[in-house]
Write a protein that holds these residues in place. Structure first.
Motif, PDB file in Angstrom:
ATOM      1  N   ILE A  89      58.013   5.376  35.920  1.00  0.00           N
ATOM      2  CA  ILE A  89      58.619   6.703  36.003  1.00  0.00           C
ATOM      3  C   ILE A  89      59.644   6.772  37.132  1.00  0.00           C
ATOM      4  O   ILE A  89      59.551   6.072  38.133  1.00  0.00           O
ATOM      5  CB  ILE A  89      57.553   7.805  36.198  1.00  0.00           C
ATOM      6  N   GLU A  90      60.614   7.632  36.948  1.00  0.00           N
ATOM      7  CA  GLU A  90      61.660   7.885  37.941  1.00  0.00           C
ATOM      8  C   GLU A  90      61.208   9.014  38.856  1.00  0.00           C
ATOM      9  O   GLU A  90      60.634   9.997  38.407  1.00  0.00           O
ATOM     10  CB  GLU A  90      62.939   8.291  37.204  1.00  0.00           C
ATOM     11  N   LYS A  91      61.504   8.852  40.150  1.00  0.00           N
ATOM     12  CA  LYS A  91      61.168   9.882  41.131  1.00  0.00           C
ATOM     13  C   LYS A  91      62.301  10.007  42.139  1.00  0.00           C
ATOM     14  O   LYS A  91      62.966   9.028  42.451  1.00  0.00           O
ATOM     15  CB  LYS A  91      59.902   9.503  41.902  1.00  0.00           C
ATOM     16  N   ASP A  92      62.487  11.216  42.649  1.00  0.00           N
ATOM     17  CA  ASP A  92      63.395  11.372  43.775  1.00  0.00           C
ATOM     18  C   ASP A  92      62.759  10.682  44.974  1.00  0.00           C
ATOM     19  O   ASP A  92      61.560  10.844  45.226  1.00  0.00           O
ATOM     20  CB  ASP A  92      63.625  12.848  44.098  1.00  0.00           C
ATOM     21  N   ALA A  93      63.547   9.913  45.695  1.00  0.00           N
ATOM     22  CA  ALA A  93      63.063   9.218  46.889  1.00  0.00           C
ATOM     23  C   ALA A  93      63.551   9.962  48.128  1.00  0.00           C
ATOM     24  O   ALA A  93      64.333  10.910  48.019  1.00  0.00           O
ATOM     25  CB  ALA A  93      63.570   7.780  46.891  1.00  0.00           C
ATOM     26  N   TRP A  94      63.124   9.513  49.284  1.00  0.00           N
ATOM     27  CA  TRP A  94      63.571  10.150  50.527  1.00  0.00           C
ATOM     28  C   TRP A  94      65.089  10.122  50.614  1.00  0.00           C
ATOM     29  O   TRP A  94      65.709  10.997  51.188  1.00  0.00           O
ATOM     30  CB  TRP A  94      62.914   9.507  51.748  1.00  0.00           C
ATOM     31  N   THR A  95      65.689   9.109  50.017  1.00  0.00           N
ATOM     32  CA  THR A  95      67.125   9.057  49.792  1.00  0.00           C
ATOM     33  C   THR A  95      67.320   8.308  48.481  1.00  0.00           C
ATOM     34  O   THR A  95      66.635   7.321  48.222  1.00  0.00           O
ATOM     35  CB  THR A  95      67.887   8.389  50.965  1.00  0.00           C
ATOM     36  N   GLY A  96      68.156   8.810  47.632  1.00  0.00           N
ATOM     37  CA  GLY A  96      68.373   8.151  46.353  1.00  0.00           C
ATOM     38  C   GLY A  96      67.266   8.402  45.352  1.00  0.00           C
ATOM     39  O   GLY A  96      66.610   9.438  45.362  1.00  0.00           O
ATOM     40  N   VAL A  97      67.052   7.397  44.493  1.00  0.00           N
ATOM     41  CA  VAL A  97      66.105   7.506  43.385  1.00  0.00           C
ATOM     42  C   VAL A  97      65.241   6.248  43.362  1.00  0.00           C
ATOM     43  O   VAL A  97      65.737   5.146  43.608  1.00  0.00           O
ATOM     44  CB  VAL A  97      66.854   7.647  42.040  1.00  0.00           C
ATOM     45  N   ALA A  98      63.964   6.421  43.046  1.00  0.00           N
ATOM     46  CA  ALA A  98      63.039   5.286  42.950  1.00  0.00           C
ATOM     47  C   ALA A  98      62.347   5.305  41.593  1.00  0.00           C
ATOM     48  O   ALA A  98      62.247   6.343  40.944  1.00  0.00           O
ATOM     49  CB  ALA A  98      62.010   5.353  44.065  1.00  0.00           C
ATOM     50  N   TRP A  99      61.861   4.134  41.190  1.00  0.00           N
ATOM     51  CA  TRP A  99      61.050   4.005  39.983  1.00  0.00           C
ATOM     52  C   TRP A  99      59.730   3.390  40.405  1.00  0.00           C
ATOM     53  O   TRP A  99      59.700   2.454  41.210  1.00  0.00           O
ATOM     54  CB  TRP A  99      61.746   3.128  38.944  1.00  0.00           C
ATOM     55  N   GLN A 100      58.649   3.946  39.861  1.00  0.00           N
ATOM     56  CA  GLN A 100      57.320   3.498  40.229  1.00  0.00           C
ATOM     57  C   GLN A 100      56.459   3.261  38.997  1.00  0.00           C
ATOM     58  O   GLN A 100      56.671   3.888  37.957  1.00  0.00           O
ATOM     59  CB  GLN A 100      56.603   4.546  41.093  1.00  0.00           C
ATOM     60  N   VAL A 101      55.495   2.390  39.170  1.00  0.00           N
ATOM     61  CA  VAL A 101      54.412   2.246  38.212  1.00  0.00           C
ATOM     62  C   VAL A 101      53.159   2.624  38.987  1.00  0.00           C
ATOM     63  O   VAL A 101      52.869   2.055  40.029  1.00  0.00           O
ATOM     64  CB  VAL A 101      54.321   0.836  37.602  1.00  0.00           C
ATOM     65  N   ARG A 102      52.530   3.679  38.514  1.00  0.00           N
ATOM     66  CA  ARG A 102      51.435   4.303  39.246  1.00  0.00           C
ATOM     67  C   ARG A 102      51.965   4.657  40.631  1.00  0.00           C
ATOM     68  O   ARG A 102      52.919   5.393  40.725  1.00  0.00           O
ATOM     69  CB  ARG A 102      50.197   3.433  39.200  1.00  0.00           C
ATOM     70  N   GLN A 103      51.429   4.159  41.720  1.00  0.00           N
ATOM     71  CA  GLN A 103      51.957   4.514  43.042  1.00  0.00           C
ATOM     72  C   GLN A 103      52.839   3.420  43.650  1.00  0.00           C
ATOM     73  O   GLN A 103      53.303   3.560  44.777  1.00  0.00           O
ATOM     74  CB  GLN A 103      50.796   4.814  44.004  1.00  0.00           C
ATOM     75  N   ALA A 104      53.084   2.343  42.930  1.00  0.00           N
ATOM     76  CA  ALA A 104      53.822   1.198  43.456  1.00  0.00           C
ATOM     77  C   ALA A 104      55.303   1.291  43.096  1.00  0.00           C
ATOM     78  O   ALA A 104      55.667   1.448  41.929  1.00  0.00           O
ATOM     79  CB  ALA A 104      53.239  -0.094  42.905  1.00  0.00           C
ATOM     80  N   THR A 105      56.153   1.171  44.098  1.00  0.00           N
ATOM     81  CA  THR A 105      57.598   1.233  43.878  1.00  0.00           C
ATOM     82  C   THR A 105      58.096  -0.094  43.307  1.00  0.00           C
ATOM     83  O   THR A 105      57.822  -1.161  43.840  1.00  0.00           O
ATOM     84  CB  THR A 105      58.337   1.551  45.188  1.00  0.00           C
ATOM     85  N   ILE A 106      58.863   0.029  42.231  1.00  0.00           N
ATOM     86  CA  ILE A 106      59.462  -1.128  41.563  1.00  0.00           C
ATOM     87  C   ILE A 106      60.895  -1.320  42.039  1.00  0.00           C
ATOM     88  O   ILE A 106      61.336  -2.423  42.305  1.00  0.00           O
ATOM     89  CB  ILE A 106      59.477  -0.915  40.040  1.00  0.00           C
ATOM     90  N   ALA A 107      61.632  -0.219  42.123  1.00  0.00           N
ATOM     91  CA  ALA A 107      63.043  -0.267  42.505  1.00  0.00           C
ATOM     92  C   ALA A 107      63.415   1.035  43.203  1.00  0.00           C
ATOM     93  O   ALA A 107      62.824   2.084  42.936  1.00  0.00           O
ATOM     94  CB  ALA A 107      63.924  -0.479  41.282  1.00  0.00           C
ATOM     95  N   HIS A 108      64.407   0.930  44.075  1.00  0.00           N
ATOM     96  CA  HIS A 108      64.898   2.093  44.813  1.00  0.00           C
ATOM     97  C   HIS A 108      66.405   1.929  44.958  1.00  0.00           C
ATOM     98  O   HIS A 108      66.872   0.924  45.490  1.00  0.00           O
ATOM     99  CB  HIS A 108      64.219   2.135  46.189  1.00  0.00           C
ATOM    100  N   VAL A 109      67.164   2.880  44.465  1.00  0.00           N
ATOM    101  CA  VAL A 109      68.619   2.838  44.576  1.00  0.00           C
ATOM    102  C   VAL A 109      69.064   3.949  45.513  1.00  0.00           C
ATOM    103  O   VAL A 109      68.543   5.063  45.470  1.00  0.00           O
ATOM    104  CB  VAL A 109      69.314   2.942  43.191  1.00  0.00           C
ATOM    105  N   PHE A 110      70.008   3.618  46.383  1.00  0.00           N
ATOM    106  CA  PHE A 110      70.468   4.588  47.370  1.00  0.00           C
ATOM    107  C   PHE A 110      71.875   4.246  47.830  1.00  0.00           C
ATOM    108  O   PHE A 110      72.323   3.101  47.716  1.00  0.00           O
ATOM    109  CB  PHE A 110      69.507   4.633  48.574  1.00  0.00           C
ATOM    110  N   GLY A 111      72.558   5.247  48.347  1.00  0.00           N
ATOM    111  CA  GLY A 111      73.885   5.058  48.903  1.00  0.00           C
ATOM    112  C   GLY A 111      73.796   4.987  50.410  1.00  0.00           C
ATOM    113  O   GLY A 111      73.048   5.733  51.035  1.00  0.00           O
ATOM    114  N   GLY A 112      74.561   4.075  50.987  1.00  0.00           N
ATOM    115  CA  GLY A 112      74.570   3.919  52.440  1.00  0.00           C
ATOM    116  C   GLY A 112      75.696   4.704  53.079  1.00  0.00           C
ATOM    117  O   GLY A 112      76.625   5.162  52.405  1.00  0.00           O
TER     118      GLY A 112
END
Length: 131
Positions: A26-49
């Motif tokens: 599932i996709e979730k808003d992250a502290w910055t950018g967007v993250a994808w998780q399976v259950r509570q584990a983060t798979i990927a996190h995209v963000f702008g610097g």
């Protein structure tokens, strides 16, 4: 301004097309950018610097982590997590390679019963690419 706004919508959509078909991803808003998780584990996190570059982080096997540190400036080892690596996304991004890396990240983070449902490229297919 939303932290999501630091990442172009087309990049989020393209990453979502790779990740969201994976079981329970599932996709979730992250502290910055967007993250994808399976259950509570983060798979990927995209963000702008602050430098204007868009980066995606994901998980890699221990032997691959060291290799990422030597692949050049597009790739990097994150300062957090022993197996967190990433790449800068730009017009030269190899999305086929990124799809494989994100699928591997999912398989590292997801429970075995979910990874068993994922088709992964054969390691023989991952031999040297023409460059």
């Amino acid at each position: 301004m939303s932290e999501r706004a630091t990442v172009p919508v087309d990049v989020v959509l393209r990453l979502a097309a790779v990740l969201e078909p994976l079981p329970e991803c599932i996709e979730k808003d992250a502290w910055t950018g967007v993250a994808w998780q399976v259950r509570q584990a983060t798979i990927a996190h995209v963000f702008g610097g602050e430098d204007g570059l868009i980066r995606v982080t994901f998980r890699a096997e221990p032997d691959e982590v060291e290799a990422f540190q030597h692949l050049g400036p597009q790739y990097f080892k994150a300062d957090w997590g022993s197996n967190v690596v990433g790449m800068v996304l730009d017009e030269g991004t190899d999305w086929e390679e990124l799809t494989e890396l994100l699928t591997d990240s999912y398989c590292i983070q997801a429970p075995q019963n979910l990874t068993d449902q994922v088709s992964r490229p054969d390691a023989a297919d991952a031999t040297e690419r023409p460059g």
